[in-house]
Design a protein around this motif. Structure first.
Motif, PDB file in Angstrom:
ATOM      1  N   ASP A  63       0.832  -1.202   0.000  1.00  0.00           N
ATOM      2  CA  ASP A  63       0.000   0.000   0.000  1.00  0.00           C
ATOM      3  C   ASP A  63       0.872   1.259   0.000  1.00  0.00           C
ATOM      4  OD1 ASP A  63      -2.447   1.306  -0.087  1.00  0.00           O
ATOM      5  OD2 ASP A  63      -2.605   1.440   2.099  1.00  0.00           O
ATOM      6  N   ASP A 114       1.703   9.505   8.329  1.00  0.00           N
ATOM      7  CA  ASP A 114       0.241   9.491   8.398  1.00  0.00           C
ATOM      8  C   ASP A 114      -0.213   8.484   9.449  1.00  0.00           C
ATOM      9  OD1 ASP A 114      -2.489   9.391   8.018  1.00  0.00           O
ATOM     10  OD2 ASP A 114      -2.379   8.419   6.043  1.00  0.00           O
ATOM     11  N   PRO A 115      -0.904   8.925  10.511  1.00  0.00           N
ATOM     12  CA  PRO A 115      -1.382   7.984  11.531  1.00  0.00           C
ATOM     13  C   PRO A 115      -2.268   6.883  10.957  1.00  0.00           C
ATOM     14  CG  PRO A 115      -1.618  10.246  12.300  1.00  0.00           C
ATOM     15  CD  PRO A 115      -1.250  10.323  10.853  1.00  0.00           C
ATOM     16  N   GLY A 116      -2.982   7.172   9.869  1.00  0.00           N
ATOM     17  CA  GLY A 116      -3.866   6.188   9.271  1.00  0.00           C
ATOM     18  C   GLY A 116      -3.148   5.014   8.634  1.00  0.00           C
ATOM     19  N   ALA A 117      -1.820   5.096   8.532  1.00  0.00           N
ATOM     20  CA  ALA A 117      -1.048   3.996   7.940  1.00  0.00           C
ATOM     21  C   ALA A 117      -0.757   2.893   8.947  1.00  0.00           C
ATOM     22  CB  ALA A 117       0.267   4.539   7.371  1.00  0.00           C
ATOM     23  N   TYR A 118      -1.172   3.072  10.197  1.00  0.00           N
ATOM     24  CA  TYR A 118      -0.743   2.162  11.259  1.00  0.00           C
ATOM     25  C   TYR A 118      -1.885   1.336  11.859  1.00  0.00           C
ATOM     26  CZ  TYR A 118       3.720   4.614  11.177  1.00  0.00           C
ATOM     27  OH  TYR A 118       4.933   5.140  10.796  1.00  0.00           O
ATOM     28  N   THR A 119      -2.932   1.088  11.127  1.00  0.00           N
ATOM     29  CA  THR A 119      -4.050   0.325  11.670  1.00  0.00           C
ATOM     30  C   THR A 119      -3.728  -1.167  11.703  1.00  0.00           C
ATOM     31  OG1 THR A 119      -5.104  -0.048   9.533  1.00  0.00           O
ATOM     32  CG2 THR A 119      -5.621   2.022  10.669  1.00  0.00           C
ATOM     33  N   ARG A 158      -7.260  -1.206  18.232  1.00  0.00           N
ATOM     34  CA  ARG A 158      -7.674  -2.503  17.674  1.00  0.00           C
ATOM     35  C   ARG A 158      -8.859  -3.054  18.477  1.00  0.00           C
ATOM     36  NH1 ARG A 158      -2.686  -6.189  20.140  1.00  0.00           N
ATOM     37  NH2 ARG A 158      -2.787  -5.228  22.201  1.00  0.00           N
ATOM     38  N   THR A 180       2.347   3.536  16.125  1.00  0.00           N
ATOM     39  CA  THR A 180       1.886   2.155  16.245  1.00  0.00           C
ATOM     40  C   THR A 180       1.084   1.968  17.527  1.00  0.00           C
ATOM     41  OG1 THR A 180       3.778   1.335  14.982  1.00  0.00           O
ATOM     42  CG2 THR A 180       2.624  -0.255  16.376  1.00  0.00           C
ATOM     43  N   ASN A 239      -2.399   3.980  17.153  1.00  0.00           N
ATOM     44  CA  ASN A 239      -3.339   3.662  16.078  1.00  0.00           C
ATOM     45  C   ASN A 239      -3.555   2.171  15.849  1.00  0.00           C
ATOM     46  OD1 ASN A 239      -3.859   6.486  14.823  1.00  0.00           O
ATOM     47  ND2 ASN A 239      -1.650   6.373  15.114  1.00  0.00           N
ATOM     48  N   TYR A 240      -2.620   1.343  16.309  1.00  0.00           N
ATOM     49  CA  TYR A 240      -2.819  -0.106  16.246  1.00  0.00           C
ATOM     50  C   TYR A 240      -3.162  -0.623  17.622  1.00  0.00           C
ATOM     51  CZ  TYR A 240      -1.708  -5.073  15.298  1.00  0.00           C
ATOM     52  OH  TYR A 240      -1.750  -6.439  15.168  1.00  0.00           O
ATOM     53  N   SER A 256      -3.956  -2.583   8.237  1.00  0.00           N
ATOM     54  CA  SER A 256      -2.749  -2.395   7.426  1.00  0.00           C
ATOM     55  C   SER A 256      -1.711  -3.459   7.759  1.00  0.00           C
ATOM     56  CB  SER A 256      -2.156  -0.998   7.673  1.00  0.00           C
ATOM     57  OG  SER A 256      -3.056   0.013   7.285  1.00  0.00           O
TER      58      SER A 256
END
Length: 299
Positions: free
Chosen positions: A7, A64-69, A198, A190, A193-194, A72
């Motif tokens: 991604d 980008d914080p959204g890259a750490y879900t 979660r 991480t 956002n993860y 992903s």
């Protein structure tokens, strides 16, 4: 330097050996290097692939914080397999890596031959979710403010890591040093956002009951935050076995490498022989110990 794009994010990986593939998925406080004792053992018989998650150099550190879900991270495993032309693999995950591996099982069961779920479940129980989130955000902010060296030392002296220090001071120092070399930004994002966001394992109960993948649950008996989650998964996953190692904390693979390797080797052997069975319905934990249909006994 071997890497692949997931991604748009460059991820570093290494592969050693030949045979059926095993993908080793590291925990939050570790990286691909902490699987060394496992790679040296299993690359004699298997194709071992280790990699660094997004946010862990030499993998890229997105801003980008959204890259750490967790999604992903889950899909990174599948994209790594696609990059290496692997149709199906054994997965071995520790802590955060165990959660990632289980998410792969839930979403892509046809791509997983087996899963070793080690030291997983922090923050899963509903009663402790809010405190877990608060602690996680505080830890992330400390890493950003004080740097990874301070964060690494604090975590390495934690209640589930002190066991490694007592057993193997050199191994503990290496673990602390490796974590101190991580990216403060990548680790903080991480965590926030993860780790903090979660879903709980308990949210997946109905889906977990339908999983038809062999699972070995591995946990140390002094890893208090995850013991209950491991027992819950044993009672919920139809093809799960539970191994609890005495006087052991969170980083099982570096704390007890010989026994960890032995147990995984036996598990993989059983899976490959078709001997890792579904739990017999007669072993229902709600059943009376005086199991009781007389007609069944006569039969």
């Amino acid at each position: 330097m071997p890497n692949f794009k997931s991604d748009g994010v460059d991820l570093y990986f290494e592969e050693t050996g030949a045979g059926d593939p095993i993908i080793w998925i590291h925990e939050f406080a570790a990286d691909y290097r902490t699987w060394e004792a496992q790679v040296r053992r299993f690359s004699r018989d298997y194709r071992c692939i280790t990699y660094n998650a997004r946010g862990y150099p030499p993998s890229a550190v997105p801003e980008d914080p959204g890259a750490y879900t967790y999604v992903s991270h889950r899909d990174d495993v599948i994209r790594l397999m696609d990059h290496l032309d692997i149709e199906k693999a054994h997965l071995v995950g520790l802590s955060m890596g165990a959660y990632t591996g289980l998410q792969v099982v839930l979403e892509y069961p046809h791509r997983v031959r087996s899963l070793v779920f080690s030291s997983g479940g922090s923050g899963a129980p509903g009663a402790s979710r809010e405190k877990f989130r608060q602690d996680t955000f505080e830890g992330a902010d400390r890493m950003l403010a004080e740097g990874m060296e301070a964060g690494a030392h604090g975590l390495a002296m934690g209640a589930t890591r002190i066991q490694l220090l007592n057993k193997d001071p050199r191994g503990w120092e290496e673990f602390r040093r490796y974590m101190g070399e991580h990216s403060a930004l990548g680790s903080a994002l991480t965590l926030k956002n993860y780790q903090a966001l979660r879903p709980s394992l308990y949210d997946y109960e109905e889906r977990l009951k339908a999983v038809d993948v062999p699972v070995l649950l591995a946990v140390g008996d002094e890893d208090d935050p995850v013991i209950e989650a491991s027992i819950y998964l044993k009672r919920t996953l139809p093809r799960a076995g539970l191994w609890m190692h005495p006087q052991t904390g969170h980083g099982m693979n570096i704390e007890e490498p010989d026994e960890y390797n032995r147990r995984i080797g036996e598990f993989l052997s059983a899976v490959e022989r078709g001997a890792w069975r579904v739990r017999d319905n007669r072993a229902n934990p709600g059943q009376s110990v005086f199991m009781g249909d007389r007609a069944e006994h006569r039969a």
